[in-house]
Design an enzyme around this catalytic site. Structure first.
Site, PDB file in Angstrom:
ATOM      1  N   TYR A 149      -1.699   5.516  12.944  1.00  0.00           N
ATOM      2  CA  TYR A 149      -1.586   6.980  12.847  1.00  0.00           C
ATOM      3  C   TYR A 149      -2.169   7.406  11.511  1.00  0.00           C
ATOM      4  CZ  TYR A 149       0.710  11.585  12.472  1.00  0.00           C
ATOM      5  OH  TYR A 149       0.971  12.940  12.318  1.00  0.00           O
ATOM      6  N   ASP A 244      -6.163   3.406   5.037  1.00  0.00           N
ATOM      7  CA  ASP A 244      -5.210   4.520   4.987  1.00  0.00           C
ATOM      8  C   ASP A 244      -3.916   3.974   4.382  1.00  0.00           C
ATOM      9  OD1 ASP A 244      -3.725   6.793   7.444  1.00  0.00           O
ATOM     10  OD2 ASP A 244      -3.366   6.447   5.315  1.00  0.00           O
ATOM     11  N   LYS A 272       2.590  10.636   0.321  1.00  0.00           N
ATOM     12  CA  LYS A 272       3.977  10.204   0.197  1.00  0.00           C
ATOM     13  C   LYS A 272       4.396   9.870  -1.233  1.00  0.00           C
ATOM     14  CE  LYS A 272       3.885   8.503   4.958  1.00  0.00           C
ATOM     15  NZ  LYS A 272       4.869   9.256   5.742  1.00  0.00           N
TER      16      LYS A 272
HETATM   17  P1  KE4 Z   1       1.258  13.506   6.512  1.00  0.00           P
HETATM   18  O1  KE4 Z   1       0.243  14.514   6.986  1.00  0.00           O
HETATM   19  O2  KE4 Z   1       2.472  13.425   7.430  1.00  0.00           O
HETATM   20  O3  KE4 Z   1       1.633  13.694   5.034  1.00  0.00           O
HETATM   21  O4  KE4 Z   1       0.557  12.074   6.528  1.00  0.00           O
HETATM   22  C1  KE4 Z   1      -0.022  11.615   7.727  1.00  0.00           C
HETATM   23  C2  KE4 Z   1      -0.061  10.097   7.689  1.00  0.00           C
HETATM   24  C3  KE4 Z   1      -1.280   9.480   7.469  1.00  0.00           C
HETATM   25  N1  KE4 Z   1      -1.371   8.133   7.409  1.00  0.00           N
HETATM   26  C4  KE4 Z   1      -0.270   7.348   7.552  1.00  0.00           C
HETATM   27  C5  KE4 Z   1      -0.418   5.861   7.473  1.00  0.00           C
HETATM   28  C6  KE4 Z   1       0.999   7.929   7.778  1.00  0.00           C
HETATM   29  O5  KE4 Z   1       2.085   7.124   7.928  1.00  0.00           O
HETATM   30  C7  KE4 Z   1       1.112   9.330   7.850  1.00  0.00           C
HETATM   31  C8  KE4 Z   1       2.422  10.028   8.123  1.00  0.00           C
HETATM   32  N2  KE4 Z   1       3.526   9.182   8.449  1.00  0.00           N
HETATM   33  C9  KE4 Z   1       4.543   9.771   9.286  1.00  0.00           C
HETATM   34  C10 KE4 Z   1       5.629   8.726   9.516  1.00  0.00           C
HETATM   35  N3  KE4 Z   1       5.153   7.586  10.157  1.00  0.00           N
HETATM   36  C11 KE4 Z   1       5.103  11.011   8.693  1.00  0.00           C
HETATM   37  C12 KE4 Z   1       6.409  11.455   9.309  1.00  0.00           C
HETATM   38  C13 KE4 Z   1       6.195  12.583  10.278  1.00  0.00           C
HETATM   39  O6  KE4 Z   1       5.135  12.637  10.952  1.00  0.00           O
HETATM   40  O7  KE4 Z   1       7.124  13.409  10.366  1.00  0.00           O
END
Ligand code: KE4
Length: 432
Positions: A149, A244, A272
């Site tokens: 993701y 990523d 994060k």
């Molecule tokens: P954000 O747009 O949520 O800040 O980041 C996206 C993203 C990109 N790359 C990786 C490897 C990520 O894990 C994420 C976001 N992670 C999720 C949890 N697995 C955020 C939690 C959510 O979507 O509410």
């Protein structure tokens, strides 16, 4: 310690009202507990390794707001720095020396990063870096891995992990085929599949994008040689390699997975942890590539709140705490005790399980395993995971509400917290 059925009256009231106001009652899908059933708990406050809900129940927290709370929630030094920063305003929309400070820390820490651009989320970082990869190579296709993701930008919503996998969505409506037509996918840990894609699309692939340690299909580390193999394949085909590290950055090592595994990509995304709990993302890498980003170069990307002083402050203070000697040894020890303990208890109570940890990131699947990719992960017993999640919640342990997520510890988690967690796991698994 709350055992048996939780008193969640206020959570239920607030969440019922929320569902009338916001789709699914949440600001992000995974928070709705859809795949684990039952009511999500509504948080009232967090501190260190703990969460308190609006009904006064306390939990040991292994989500840590999905990674940022690696020093413990509401760390006193971070709060103090933020209070001081607040006196000078909340947002400038102009250059600020704090951006230099955090940029220097990121560049010093992350092997691939020679220059960096701050944005406001991991999604923004990943969509920006993809545009940069295409601008730099003049090619349009990318390779991503099933179950990974990279945020919710259209071109990544192909066999994506995290909430997309959690909800079992066949990707997402509203994403035009023309957008995802250039997104090729391969199973994680499968070099042969990547090799074939390059051979089937000669000269058309801008690069390979991956979570170097997958957290969004559950916790899936790279097999030996996989990352090195990708580095070789991308070089051979003059394509870019992008890690990523939104989740792994500053979590599995101060220099992220690329430091841990000794493989340097061309570009990296972060998020994060570097925001210390405030909205931040970043992308960075080789100077010759980053120089293409406007206004230095022609590739456009912008953001009102990018580099804002509060987020920079929280990030700087968080990294200052993390770079203290012993931080990552602490995270490794406390998390290994947890991960090994969970596996041992599963074995003793007759459940097929596999999993493990790398520093402060861990996962558990209810399947014999091993789990090398998303297909393997989907074979795990999701129903059992749901019952495990609920049982742990009722015993005051807050785990990620999805099998397709990873778990996170912090510098605030103590041996006593781990003991209490393992005691709860023993009770729950015995009754699963
Ligand atoms: P954000 O747009 O949520 O800040 O980041 C996206 C993203 C990109 N790359 C990786 C490897 C990520 O894990 C994420 C976001 N992670 C999720 C949890 N697995 C955020 C939690 C959510 O979507 O509410």
């Amino acid at each position: 310690m709350i055992t048996g059925s939780l008193k969640t009256t206020k959570s239920e009231e607030i969440f019922a009202a929320a569902q009338k106001l916001m789709p699914g009652g949440v600001s992000s899908p995974v928070r709705a507990f859809k795949s684990v059933g039952g009511q999500p708990i509504v948080f009232d406050r967090v501190k260190g390794a703990y969460v308190w809900d609006v009904d006064g129940n306390q939990y040991i927290d292994y989500v840590g707001t999905w990674g940022p709370a690696i020093c413990g929630h509401a760390h006193p030094d971070v709060l103090k720095a933020l209070h001081e920063a607040l006196e000078k305003g909340t947002s400038f929309g102009a250059p600020c020396v704090l951006e230099n400070t955090l940029a220097e820390m990121v560049i010093d820490a992350v092997p691939s990063i020679e220059m960096v651009r701050f944005v406001n989320s991991g999604t923004e970082a990943c969509m920006s870096v993809l545009r940069l990869m295409r601008a730099f190579t003049g090619r349009e296709k990318i390779i991503k891995f099933e179950g990974c993701y990279h945020g919710h930008a259209d071109m990544f919503l192909v066999k994506a992990g995290s909430g997309v996998a959690t909800l079992g969505l066949p990707d997402s409506p509203g994403v035009p085929k023309s957008t995802t037509g250039n997104t090729l996918t391969a199973p994680f840990n499968n070099l042969e599949a990547v090799k074939n894609l390059f051979e089937e699309n000669p000269g058309e692939i801008a690069g390979v994008i991956l979570e170097p340690v997958v957290g969004n299909a559950g916790f899936i580390p790279p097999d030996g040689g996989f990352l090195a193999g990708l580095r070789e394949l991308t070089r051979e085909h003059e394509a870019l390699l992008m890690f990523d590290e939104v989740m792994t950055g500053f979590r599995i090592a101060y220099g992220g997975a690329q430091e841990k595994f000794g493989i340097t990509p061309d570009l990296t995304t972060l998020g994060k942890v570097i925001g210390g709990g405030l909205p931040v993302g970043a992308y960075g890498g080789r100077k010759d590539i980053m120089q293409m980003v406007a206004p230095a170069g022609p590739m456009y990307q912008a953001g009102t709140l990018s580099g804002n002083p509060l987020a920079m402050t929280a990030g700087i203070k968080t990294l200052e705490i993390l770079r203290q000697p012993g931080s990552y040894e602490y995270l490794e020890n406390v998390t290994k005790r947890l991960a090994d303990g969970l596996l041992q208890i599963a074995k003793e109570t007759g459940h097929a399980a596999c999993g493990g940890n790398i520093s402060g990131m861990f996962g558990l699947f209810f399947t014999e395993g091993p789990v090398h990719n998303y297909e393997d992960a989907k074979k795990s017993d999701l129903q059992k995971f749901s019952r495990f999640h609920r049982g742990m919640l009722e015993r005051g342990v807050y785990l990620a509400p999805s099998q397709f997520e990873a778990g996170f510890t912090s510098l605030a988690h103590t041996d006593e917290d781990i003991d209490r967690t393992l005691q709860a796991a023993r009770e729950v698994m015995a009754a699963l």
